[in-house]
Enzyme design. Structure first.
Site, PDB file in Angstrom:
ATOM      1  N   ASP A  45       0.832  -1.204   0.000  1.00 55.77           N
ATOM      2  CA  ASP A  45       0.000   0.000   0.000  1.00 55.77           C
ATOM      3  C   ASP A  45       0.868   1.257   0.000  1.00 55.77           C
ATOM      4  O   ASP A  45       0.357   2.369  -0.069  1.00 55.77           O
ATOM      5  CB  ASP A  45      -0.987   0.000   1.158  1.00 55.77           C
ATOM      6  CG  ASP A  45      -0.348  -0.127   2.533  1.00 55.77           C
ATOM      7  OD1 ASP A  45       0.894  -0.125   2.623  1.00 55.77           O
ATOM      8  OD2 ASP A  45      -1.100  -0.235   3.527  1.00 55.77           O
ATOM      9  N   SER A  46       2.191   1.067   0.026  1.00 57.40           N
ATOM     10  CA  SER A  46       3.140   2.172  -0.160  1.00 57.40           C
ATOM     11  C   SER A  46       2.928   2.874  -1.492  1.00 57.40           C
ATOM     12  O   SER A  46       3.405   4.001  -1.695  1.00 57.40           O
ATOM     13  CB  SER A  46       4.576   1.652  -0.085  1.00 57.40           C
ATOM     14  OG  SER A  46       4.763   0.533  -0.939  1.00 57.40           O
ATOM     15  N   ASP A  84      -0.528  -6.382   0.227  1.00 49.82           N
ATOM     16  CA  ASP A  84      -0.948  -5.734   1.465  1.00 49.82           C
ATOM     17  C   ASP A  84      -2.463  -5.667   1.563  1.00 49.82           C
ATOM     18  O   ASP A  84      -3.144  -5.335   0.578  1.00 49.82           O
ATOM     19  CB  ASP A  84      -0.425  -4.287   1.508  1.00 49.82           C
ATOM     20  CG  ASP A  84       0.912  -4.167   2.202  1.00 49.82           C
ATOM     21  OD1 ASP A  84       1.293  -5.089   2.945  1.00 49.82           O
ATOM     22  OD2 ASP A  84       1.576  -3.129   2.006  1.00 49.82           O
ATOM     23  N   LYS A 113      -0.321  -9.659   3.561  1.00 48.41           N
ATOM     24  CA  LYS A 113       0.395  -9.042   4.684  1.00 48.41           C
ATOM     25  C   LYS A 113      -0.518  -8.084   5.419  1.00 48.41           C
ATOM     26  O   LYS A 113      -1.225  -7.294   4.794  1.00 48.41           O
ATOM     27  CB  LYS A 113       1.650  -8.311   4.205  1.00 48.41           C
ATOM     28  CG  LYS A 113       2.435  -7.659   5.344  1.00 48.41           C
ATOM     29  CD  LYS A 113       3.777  -7.129   4.884  1.00 48.41           C
ATOM     30  CE  LYS A 113       3.663  -5.872   4.048  1.00 48.41           C
ATOM     31  NZ  LYS A 113       3.117  -4.711   4.829  1.00 48.41           N
ATOM     32  N   GLU A 115      -0.670  -5.336   8.888  1.00 44.83           N
ATOM     33  CA  GLU A 115       0.010  -4.600   9.950  1.00 44.83           C
ATOM     34  C   GLU A 115      -0.763  -4.828  11.243  1.00 44.83           C
ATOM     35  O   GLU A 115      -1.912  -4.393  11.364  1.00 44.83           O
ATOM     36  CB  GLU A 115       0.077  -3.112   9.611  1.00 44.83           C
ATOM     37  CG  GLU A 115       0.879  -2.815   8.349  1.00 44.83           C
ATOM     38  CD  GLU A 115       0.953  -1.333   8.045  1.00 44.83           C
ATOM     39  OE1 GLU A 115       0.675  -0.510   8.952  1.00 44.83           O
ATOM     40  OE2 GLU A 115       1.287  -0.980   6.904  1.00 44.83           O
ATOM     41  N   GLU A 182       9.543  -3.465  10.480  1.00 42.39           N
ATOM     42  CA  GLU A 182       9.877  -2.138   9.951  1.00 42.39           C
ATOM     43  C   GLU A 182      10.222  -1.170  11.080  1.00 42.39           C
ATOM     44  O   GLU A 182       9.557  -1.149  12.122  1.00 42.39           O
ATOM     45  CB  GLU A 182       8.716  -1.573   9.135  1.00 42.39           C
ATOM     46  CG  GLU A 182       9.012  -0.172   8.587  1.00 42.39           C
ATOM     47  CD  GLU A 182       8.008   0.348   7.584  1.00 42.39           C
ATOM     48  OE1 GLU A 182       8.213   1.469   7.078  1.00 42.39           O
ATOM     49  OE2 GLU A 182       7.019  -0.353   7.306  1.00 42.39           O
TER      50      GLU A 182
END
EC number: 2.1.2.11
Length: 264
Positions: A45-46, A84, A113, A115, A182
């Site tokens: 999602d970067s 993501d 993935k 978070e 991270e």
């Protein structure tokens, strides 16, 4: 260079044997260039920041991420492919299952993935129990940047460090196959890596992780608004592309392009 598709079991088997190299990709063109040359490709999602010009990743939607994951999956034949899940798409077990199934059914990804913190252990367990391969993202979590008041390095205190180690162990217990760490103090990231039997991928977490990942536009010098401490430029991509573009414009302006051989 990979000679065949990197499976989940082969990915996990790299721990303590071979460092894992990973990069992001958001479209089929770049994914085709990267495929097989890296172990893992992440549709992150970067993209909201590096290509959308936004100041955070929070605006990414499930539909948007599936669109990019589909595009990347069309080109990836050998590298392990992860996508993501965006902010808000796994707020509960029910919401997470609904959205994760959309990803799995819509595009040929190998894993997802998320978070997560300790509060999402049961969400992660539910996804793993459903048969989905899940990588957990811990430490500095970009989706939490407003809650944290910015992008803050984690693990600076003894209590925070121990909390991250405990979280990593608990995530392994509920079924994740790997961890992305991270923005964590190097010593702490190394301890996390040593405390679990699953691979860890670091970004801004030192060299003690089982592998490393960078956003491709950072690694290859296309994004130069700012350079995080953990980024190394392997190419002056922006300068090279601008130089080539200037040559193209010059040839068009002076009539050198197209030539007779480039015309029908």
């Amino acid at each position: 260079m990979l000679d065949k598709k990197l499976t989940l079991n082969a990915f996990k088997a790299k721990k303590n044997k071979e460092k894992i190299a990973a990069i992001t990709a958001y479209d089929a063109l770049m994914a085709h260039i990267f495929d097989g040359r890296v172990d893992m490709i992440l549709v992150g999602d970067s993209l909201k920041m590096s290509f959308g010009g936004e100041c955070s990743t929070l605006g990414a939607s499930v539909g948007e991420m599936i669109y990019h994951a589909k595009a990347v999956s069309h080109a990836v034949k050998k590298s392990f492919l992860i996508a993501d899940m965006p902010f808000g798409s796994y707020s509960s077990k029910e919401v997470a299952l609904k959205n994760a199934l959309r990803f799995y059914k819509s595009c040929e990804i190998d894993a997802l993935k998320l978070e997560v913190g300790a509060d999402k252990l049961e969400v992660v367990r539910a996804l793993c129990d459903e048969g989905m391969a899940i990588m957990a993202h811990i430490g500095l979590k970009p989706q939490f940047m407003r809650f944290d008041g910015g992008f803050k390095v984690k693990g600076k205190s003894e209590a925070e460090a121990q909390s991250l180690i405990d979280l990593a162990r608990n995530l392994q217990e509920v079924g994740v196959f790997g961890l992305l760490i991270e923005g964590v103090v190097s010593e702490v990231a190394s301890k996390i890596t040593q405390s679990v039997s699953i691979p860890t991928i670091g970004i801004g977490a030192g060299g003690g992780c089982d592998g490393q990942i960078l956003v491709w536009s950072d690694a290859f010098g296309f994004f130069d608004t700012f350079k995080p401490k953990f980024v190394r430029h392997y190419l002056n991509g922006k300068e090279l592309l601008q130089g080539a573009l200037d040559s193209y414009v010059r040839d068009v302006k002076n009539g050198a392009f197209p030539s007779e051989s480039e015309s029908y």
